[in-house]
Design an enzyme around this catalytic site. Structure first.
Site, mmCIF file in Angstrom:
data_model
loop_
_atom_site.group_PDB
_atom_site.id
_atom_site.type_symbol
_atom_site.label_atom_id
_atom_site.label_comp_id
_atom_site.label_asym_id
_atom_site.label_seq_id
_atom_site.Cartn_x
_atom_site.Cartn_y
_atom_site.Cartn_z
ATOM 1 N N LYS A 191 62.239 11.347 -50.923
ATOM 2 C CA LYS A 191 62.198 9.915 -51.249
ATOM 3 C C LYS A 191 63.210 9.169 -50.396
ATOM 4 C CE LYS A 191 64.155 7.037 -54.240
ATOM 5 N NZ LYS A 191 64.120 5.822 -53.415
ATOM 6 N N GLU A 266 76.102 13.963 -50.725
ATOM 7 C CA GLU A 266 76.824 13.280 -49.641
ATOM 8 C C GLU A 266 77.001 11.845 -50.104
ATOM 9 O OE1 GLU A 266 78.023 14.537 -46.887
ATOM 10 O OE2 GLU A 266 77.170 16.535 -47.099
ATOM 11 N N CYS A 300 79.017 5.329 -44.395
ATOM 12 C CA CYS A 300 79.892 6.135 -45.259
ATOM 13 C C CYS A 300 81.182 6.492 -44.534
ATOM 14 C CB CYS A 300 79.163 7.396 -45.693
ATOM 15 S SG CYS A 300 78.541 8.388 -44.325
ATOM 16 N N GLU A 398 84.585 1.095 -51.833
ATOM 17 C CA GLU A 398 83.770 1.111 -50.623
ATOM 18 C C GLU A 398 83.145 -0.284 -50.465
ATOM 19 O OE1 GLU A 398 80.159 3.480 -50.652
ATOM 20 O OE2 GLU A 398 80.744 4.344 -48.720
HETATM 21 P P1 NAD Z 1 72.189 4.378 -53.526
HETATM 22 O O1 NAD Z 1 73.005 5.389 -54.234
HETATM 23 O O2 NAD Z 1 71.991 3.066 -54.163
HETATM 24 O O3 NAD Z 1 70.705 4.967 -53.264
HETATM 25 C C1 NAD Z 1 70.504 6.181 -52.572
HETATM 26 C C2 NAD Z 1 69.128 6.715 -52.924
HETATM 27 O O4 NAD Z 1 69.120 7.071 -54.314
HETATM 28 C C3 NAD Z 1 68.005 5.693 -52.731
HETATM 29 O O5 NAD Z 1 66.868 6.360 -52.222
HETATM 30 C C4 NAD Z 1 67.755 5.218 -54.155
HETATM 31 O O6 NAD Z 1 66.460 4.711 -54.373
HETATM 32 C C5 NAD Z 1 67.984 6.501 -54.943
HETATM 33 N N1 NAD Z 1 68.264 6.320 -56.370
HETATM 34 C C6 NAD Z 1 68.728 5.224 -57.004
HETATM 35 N N2 NAD Z 1 68.830 5.467 -58.327
HETATM 36 C C7 NAD Z 1 68.445 6.749 -58.533
HETATM 37 C C8 NAD Z 1 68.341 7.589 -59.683
HETATM 38 N N3 NAD Z 1 68.649 7.147 -60.893
HETATM 39 N N4 NAD Z 1 67.945 8.857 -59.505
HETATM 40 C C9 NAD Z 1 67.641 9.328 -58.277
HETATM 41 N N5 NAD Z 1 67.689 8.576 -57.162
HETATM 42 C C10 NAD Z 1 68.093 7.305 -57.290
HETATM 43 O O7 NAD Z 1 72.811 4.249 -52.070
HETATM 44 P P2 NAD Z 1 72.390 3.248 -50.920
HETATM 45 O O8 NAD Z 1 72.860 1.886 -51.294
HETATM 46 O O9 NAD Z 1 70.970 3.462 -50.539
HETATM 47 O O10 NAD Z 1 73.277 3.816 -49.691
HETATM 48 C C11 NAD Z 1 74.592 3.510 -49.486
HETATM 49 C C12 NAD Z 1 75.505 4.580 -50.040
HETATM 50 O O11 NAD Z 1 75.210 5.834 -49.445
HETATM 51 C C13 NAD Z 1 76.974 4.313 -49.713
HETATM 52 O O12 NAD Z 1 77.777 4.592 -50.838
HETATM 53 C C14 NAD Z 1 77.263 5.302 -48.585
HETATM 54 O O13 NAD Z 1 78.617 5.656 -48.449
HETATM 55 C C15 NAD Z 1 76.416 6.451 -48.989
HETATM 56 N N6 NAD Z 1 76.156 7.318 -47.829
HETATM 57 C C16 NAD Z 1 76.802 8.511 -47.736
HETATM 58 C C17 NAD Z 1 76.611 9.326 -46.620
HETATM 59 C C18 NAD Z 1 77.290 10.661 -46.482
HETATM 60 O O14 NAD Z 1 76.847 11.436 -45.650
HETATM 61 N N7 NAD Z 1 78.326 10.958 -47.231
HETATM 62 C C19 NAD Z 1 75.756 8.897 -45.606
HETATM 63 C C20 NAD Z 1 75.121 7.666 -45.726
HETATM 64 C C21 NAD Z 1 75.321 6.889 -46.856
#
Ligand code: NAD
Length: 503
Positions: A191, A266, A300, A398
């Protein structure tokens, strides 16, 4: 006041949004209730894509397909060399379609096209690396258990993996997970973020063309609560590989714990770059600007805290400010752009709110500071905030936008204290000509990656992941395929058994 940004409308603006269907069991299908999600380009303001929107029915079908492909399909049973051949073919096809994929990511996420090309090129390299690991995956044997015993430890694919990705590096992040799961012989339900799903659907087509059997990879567009959550709780899923925010990561882990699934997380970061007076200050200043504003700070690994020695702070920050003012902000499709659009208006308001709160708490805007007027899309000026203290939200949370917070120190102990004074532990940077200083910081920082006299480089060979609330487990590196396996111990006995339990 700067002149408003002039954003040109690309050819796609006058066309219907590109339609994408879900990929389930090797077939492209609409959602059973016909729902769709429309993505508006954050840099241009027109509808660029429309995806079929999955729900509970599609999650069930996709997991069942992945389960069938795992239980009775050829993929987990193939020779590793055959799986590697499919991954290598996929890498070639990604390379052939690099420009198309980069453009989709730039249009949907607002990232600069030149940067997107670099990400897709990096992804090609990762798919090739994963192919090489497929062939080197192996277990262990123990011939030291006595003459009549032989212990063999197999590495078997773990099963169906649910893979959930965020919007900030749509194609790169799926490429840090999926090829390794496939190399191990797993099957998957994927997803992508509901805001940036297009390039993942293109990847689905590429995988079918490369010869991946039907059902091995299934791709669902949809929201977290409707699609992500049931992908995590489904009893036929054995592992969840999640990249996203720490908040959702914690929810995901809690949900996965009900059925004791393996998880790989991650998550977010609040990374510091520490600059000492003896550093190559020109290089450090460039890295400060790169760390703060790359991907509009929606990264991130963003070096969102610049931790500078008091003795050089004024001069160094003047250099950083001069560079920041030269950063070209604007149209994601312009080859010269370094900072593109913000992912959404809501997110942009949240980022701006951190700057406002920092000013209320005693910080001051040293450079940039606000929304940029434009004829289309949503853009923020790269911003530097001085006078930040460790207790401010902007120093602890963040921000995920083009905002660099400056903190200062006088001793190495204080620099380390500042760097570590956050719930996160993803990455850090140190700039100094002294090996002692560099080693002290590199050893003292509690984070998964430390860059020494460089910043935000990445190689498939090197493991990546977070300490503390930045995550759990590591991606990439030579053990990346092992992560998607279970260990099975087999104990062989030969000859007449002795030592009966019942006399
Ligand atoms: P998010 O946590 O809002 O969403 C990530 C994914 O999770 C999306 O596909 C979303 O639809 C899904 N999701 C949301 N609610 C869910 C649930 N209840 N159950 C399962 N899946 C669910 O994050 P975002 O806003 O898309 O991305 C930004 C975040 O990602 C930042 O915090 C960033 O630091 C982090 N990030 C981390 C890394 C890493 O490698 N450590 C890399 C890129 C981004």
């Amino acid at each position: 006041m700067n002149a408003p940004l002039k954003i040109s409308m690309p050819a796609e603006a006058s066309q219907a949004p590109k339609a994408y269907k879900l990929l389930i069991d090797g077939k492209h299908v609409d959602a059973s209730d016909g729902r769709t999600i429309e993505r508006v380009s954050p840099g241009h303001g027109f509808a660029v894509s429309r995806y079929a929107q999955a729900g509970a029915t599609e999650v069930q079908a996709a997991v069942q397909a992945a389960h069938r492909a795992f239980e009775s399909g050829p993929w987990p049973r193939m020779k590793a060399s055959e799986r590697a051949a499919v991954l290598l073919k996929a890498a070639d096809l990604i390379e052939t379609r690099l420009e198309e994929i980069a453009r989709l990511d730039a249009l949907e996420s607002g990232k600069p096209i030149a940067q997107a090309r670099g990400e897709i090129g990096g992804a090609v390299d990762i798919w090739r690396y994963a192919a090489s690991l497929a062939r080197t995956l192996h277990g262990e044997s123990y011939a030291n258990l006595g003459d009549d015993m032989l212990g063999v430890v197999l590495r078997e694919p773990i099963g169906v993996v649910s893979i959930i990705t965020p919007w900030n590096f749509p194609f790169l992040i799926i490429s840090q997970k999926l090829p390794f799961a496939l190399a191990a012989g797993c099957t998957a339900v994927v997803k992508p973020s509901e805001m940036t799903s297009a390039s993942t659907f293109v990847l689905g087509d590429i995988l079918l063309e490369a010869g991946l059997p039907a059902g091995v990879v299934n791709i669902l567009a949809g929201h977290g609560a409707d699609v992500g959550a049931p992908m995590v709780s489904h009893p036929l899923v054995e592992m969840v590989s999640f990249t996203g925010s720490t908040r959702v990561g914690k929810m995901t882990m809690a949900a996965a714990s009900n059925s004791l699934k393996k998880v790989s997380m991650e998550l977010g970061g609040k990374n510091g770059q520490i600059v000492f007076p003896d550093a190559d200050l020109e290089a450090a200043a460039d890295a400060a600007v790169f760390g703060g504003f790359f991907n509009a700070g929606e990264c991130c690994n963003a070096g969102s805290r610049l931790i500078v020695h008091e003795a050089i702070a004024d001069d160094f920050l003047r250099t950083v400010k001069a560079l920041a003012e030269k950063v070209k902000v604007g149209d994601p499709l312009d080859d010269r752009t370094k900072v593109g659009a913000m992912i959404s208006a809501d997110h942009m308001a949240k980022v701006a709110g951190y700057v406002t709160a920092a000013k209320t708490d005693g910080g001051s805007v040293f450079s940039g500071g606000g929304q940029l007027a434009s004829n289309a899309g949503q853009y923020l000026d790269p911003t530097i905030v001085r006078g930040v203290t460790e207790d401010m939200a902007i120093a602890r949370e963040e921000v995920f936008g083009p905002v660099l917070s400056v903190l200062t120190f006088e001793t190495i102990e204080k620099a380390l204290h500042i760097a570590n004074n956050t719930p996160y532990g993803l990455s850090a940077g140190v700039w100094s000509a002294s090996i002692d200083t560099c080693m002290s910081v590199a050893r003292g920082v509690r984070s998964g990656t430390v860059w020494v006299n460089t910043f935000m480089e990445g190689y498939p060979e090197l493991p990546f992941g977070g300490y503390k609330q930045s995550g759990l487990g590591r991606e990439l590196g030579k053990r990346a395929v092992e992560d998607y396996t279970e260990e099975k111990t087999i104990q062989f006995h030969r000859g007449q058994r002795t030592g009966w339990w019942v006399g």
